[in-house]
Design a protein around this motif. Structure first.
Motif, mmCIF file in Angstrom:
data_model
loop_
_atom_site.group_PDB
_atom_site.id
_atom_site.type_symbol
_atom_site.label_atom_id
_atom_site.label_comp_id
_atom_site.label_asym_id
_atom_site.label_seq_id
_atom_site.Cartn_x
_atom_site.Cartn_y
_atom_site.Cartn_z
ATOM 1 N N TYR A 190 0.816 -1.212 0.000
ATOM 2 C CA TYR A 190 0.000 0.000 0.000
ATOM 3 C C TYR A 190 0.854 1.268 0.000
ATOM 4 N N VAL A 191 0.247 2.336 -0.499
ATOM 5 C CA VAL A 191 0.809 3.675 -0.363
ATOM 6 C C VAL A 191 -0.299 4.573 0.176
ATOM 7 N N SER A 192 -0.078 5.140 1.341
ATOM 8 C CA SER A 192 -1.090 5.998 1.962
ATOM 9 C C SER A 192 -0.564 7.416 2.118
ATOM 10 N N LEU A 193 -1.455 8.367 1.991
ATOM 11 C CA LEU A 193 -1.128 9.789 2.102
ATOM 12 C C LEU A 193 -1.854 10.379 3.298
ATOM 13 N N LEU A 194 -1.096 11.010 4.196
ATOM 14 C CA LEU A 194 -1.695 11.631 5.375
ATOM 15 C C LEU A 194 -1.177 13.056 5.513
ATOM 16 N N PRO A 195 -2.071 14.031 5.692
ATOM 17 C CA PRO A 195 -1.610 15.412 5.877
ATOM 18 C C PRO A 195 -0.924 15.589 7.226
ATOM 19 N N VAL A 196 0.170 16.322 7.229
ATOM 20 C CA VAL A 196 0.851 16.686 8.463
ATOM 21 C C VAL A 196 0.363 18.053 8.925
ATOM 22 N N THR A 197 0.120 18.931 7.972
ATOM 23 C CA THR A 197 -0.442 20.251 8.242
ATOM 24 C C THR A 197 -1.973 20.158 8.214
ATOM 25 N N PRO A 198 -2.692 21.153 8.732
ATOM 26 C CA PRO A 198 -4.153 21.072 8.751
ATOM 27 C C PRO A 198 -4.770 20.802 7.383
ATOM 28 N N GLU A 199 -4.095 21.256 6.327
ATOM 29 C CA GLU A 199 -4.633 21.071 4.979
ATOM 30 C C GLU A 199 -3.481 20.919 3.991
ATOM 31 N N SER B 32 2.843 1.170 -11.400
ATOM 32 C CA SER B 32 4.040 1.261 -12.234
ATOM 33 C C SER B 32 5.256 1.241 -11.308
ATOM 34 N N PRO B 33 6.457 1.056 -11.850
ATOM 35 C CA PRO B 33 7.644 0.987 -10.986
ATOM 36 C C PRO B 33 7.855 2.214 -10.115
ATOM 37 N N THR B 34 7.409 3.365 -10.572
ATOM 38 C CA THR B 34 7.481 4.582 -9.773
ATOM 39 C C THR B 34 6.178 5.359 -9.890
ATOM 40 N N GLY B 35 5.877 6.094 -8.862
ATOM 41 C CA GLY B 35 4.729 6.990 -8.887
ATOM 42 C C GLY B 35 5.174 8.383 -8.484
ATOM 43 N N THR B 36 4.410 9.378 -8.876
ATOM 44 C CA THR B 36 4.748 10.763 -8.563
ATOM 45 C C THR B 36 3.637 11.380 -7.726
ATOM 46 N N VAL B 37 4.033 11.983 -6.624
ATOM 47 C CA VAL B 37 3.105 12.718 -5.760
ATOM 48 C C VAL B 37 3.503 14.183 -5.801
ATOM 49 N N THR B 38 2.595 15.032 -6.227
ATOM 50 C CA THR B 38 2.858 16.471 -6.309
ATOM 51 C C THR B 38 1.816 17.207 -5.485
ATOM 52 N N ILE B 39 2.262 18.189 -4.689
ATOM 53 C CA ILE B 39 1.324 19.003 -3.926
ATOM 54 C C ILE B 39 1.670 20.479 -4.129
ATOM 55 N N LEU B 40 0.687 21.337 -3.874
ATOM 56 C CA LEU B 40 0.895 22.785 -4.020
ATOM 57 C C LEU B 40 1.187 23.459 -2.691
ATOM 58 N N SER B 41 0.546 22.992 -1.608
ATOM 59 C CA SER B 41 0.792 23.616 -0.308
ATOM 60 C C SER B 41 0.587 22.592 0.802
ATOM 61 N N GLY B 42 1.257 22.839 1.929
ATOM 62 C CA GLY B 42 1.152 21.952 3.069
ATOM 63 C C GLY B 42 2.289 20.941 3.112
ATOM 64 N N LEU B 43 2.200 20.020 4.058
ATOM 65 C CA LEU B 43 3.162 18.928 4.200
ATOM 66 C C LEU B 43 2.409 17.616 4.190
ATOM 67 N N LEU B 44 2.898 16.672 3.410
ATOM 68 C CA LEU B 44 2.197 15.407 3.204
ATOM 69 C C LEU B 44 3.104 14.240 3.581
ATOM 70 N N LEU B 45 2.570 13.366 4.427
ATOM 71 C CA LEU B 45 3.266 12.142 4.808
ATOM 72 C C LEU B 45 2.899 11.037 3.820
ATOM 73 N N ILE B 46 3.896 10.331 3.306
ATOM 74 C CA ILE B 46 3.682 9.258 2.339
ATOM 75 C C ILE B 46 4.190 7.976 2.978
ATOM 76 N N ILE B 47 3.283 7.016 3.196
ATOM 77 C CA ILE B 47 3.626 5.792 3.911
ATOM 78 C C ILE B 47 3.399 4.589 2.996
ATOM 79 N N GLN B 48 4.495 3.916 2.665
ATOM 80 C CA GLN B 48 4.393 2.632 1.968
ATOM 81 C C GLN B 48 4.391 1.546 3.035
ATOM 82 N N SER B 49 3.425 0.617 2.960
ATOM 83 C CA SER B 49 3.268 -0.315 4.070
ATOM 84 C C SER B 49 2.771 -1.679 3.623
ATOM 85 N N ASN B 50 3.034 -2.675 4.478
ATOM 86 C CA ASN B 50 2.462 -4.017 4.372
ATOM 87 C C ASN B 50 1.620 -4.277 5.614
ATOM 88 N N ASP B 51 0.729 -5.253 5.512
ATOM 89 C CA ASP B 51 -0.032 -5.663 6.686
ATOM 90 C C ASP B 51 0.895 -6.356 7.678
#
Length: 213
Positions: A153-162, A194-213
């Motif tokens: 999995y790849v999960s996205l969680l905001p660190v900043t309020p938005e 795909s072998p790579t993915g791209t995450v782009t944001i305009l504002s804030g801080l985003l946590l990106i978590i790659q995980s297994n169960d």
């Protein structure tokens, strides 16, 4: 010349397989029990730091005899965790990347503090990631390239309020100019296609978590 990457081994959950992630050019810091882990497995860190209250006097002597620079502090009269002491030393090296091992475990307070610590690294324009047996965590304030490391999995969680302007490429569930707010679960359990993915944001801080169960 500063090392391109500084690697910290803290005193949380550690595994021998993490040693395979090391390059010979890495600057290595062992924090408290993380220093003992390295020495025990034949890796001599450049610096050992901490209060060393989780190891025996005999184990500490072993570290002192092998590590070229040992910084010991009082376990009571200190304001920072051993991991943050190590992080400050890592920032002094002015690396391009900082990789953290052993900063997660059964202590949720230490785990969350370590994740929040990553924002300090990002403010210095240095890439930062943390790894354990089930997770690979990064943080971005602009764009991140996510490699397929074998996690489900790849999960996205905001660190900043938005976090605004989230655009995903190479994922099973793409997003375009989306917004995530604290407390929302929209970004949980995505997958790379795909072998790579791209995450782009305009504002804030985003946590990106790659995980297994």
């Amino acid at each position: 010349m500063p090392a391109r990457r500084t690697v910290i081994f803290a005193g949380g959950e550690l595994s021998k397989q993490f040693l395979r992630e090391l390059d010979k050019e890495d600057f290595i810091i062992g924090a408290d029990r993380g220093a003992l882990f390295l020495v025990t497995h034949g890796v001599i860190p450049d610096i050992a730091v901490g209060d060393f209250d989780s190891i025996s006097p005999e184990e500490f002597k072993r570290i002192e005899e092998q590590v070229p620079r040992v910084i010991a502090c009082d376990p009571v009269d200190k304001d920072l965790t051993d991991s943050e002491l190590a992080l400050d030393l890592a920032l002094e090296q002015q690396p391009e990347d900082i990789l953290l091992f052993g900063v997660t475990g059964t202590r949720l307070d230490h785990t969350l503090a370590s994740i929040q610590m990553m924002t300090r690294v990002l403010q210095r324009q240095i890439r930062c990631s943390a790894m354990d047996l089930n997770n690979y965590v990064t943080i971005t304030g602009s764009q991140a390239i996510i490699q397929d490391r074998g996690y489900t999995y790849v999960s996205l969680l905001p660190v900043t309020p938005e976090v605004t302007g989230i655009t995903l490429e190479g994922f099973q569930y793409p997003l375009t100019d989306a917004t995530l707010k604290l407390g929302q679960s929209l970004g949980i359990s995505n997958r790379l296609v795909s072998p790579t993915g791209t995450v782009t944001i305009l504002s804030g801080l985003l946590l990106i978590i790659q995980s297994n169960d």
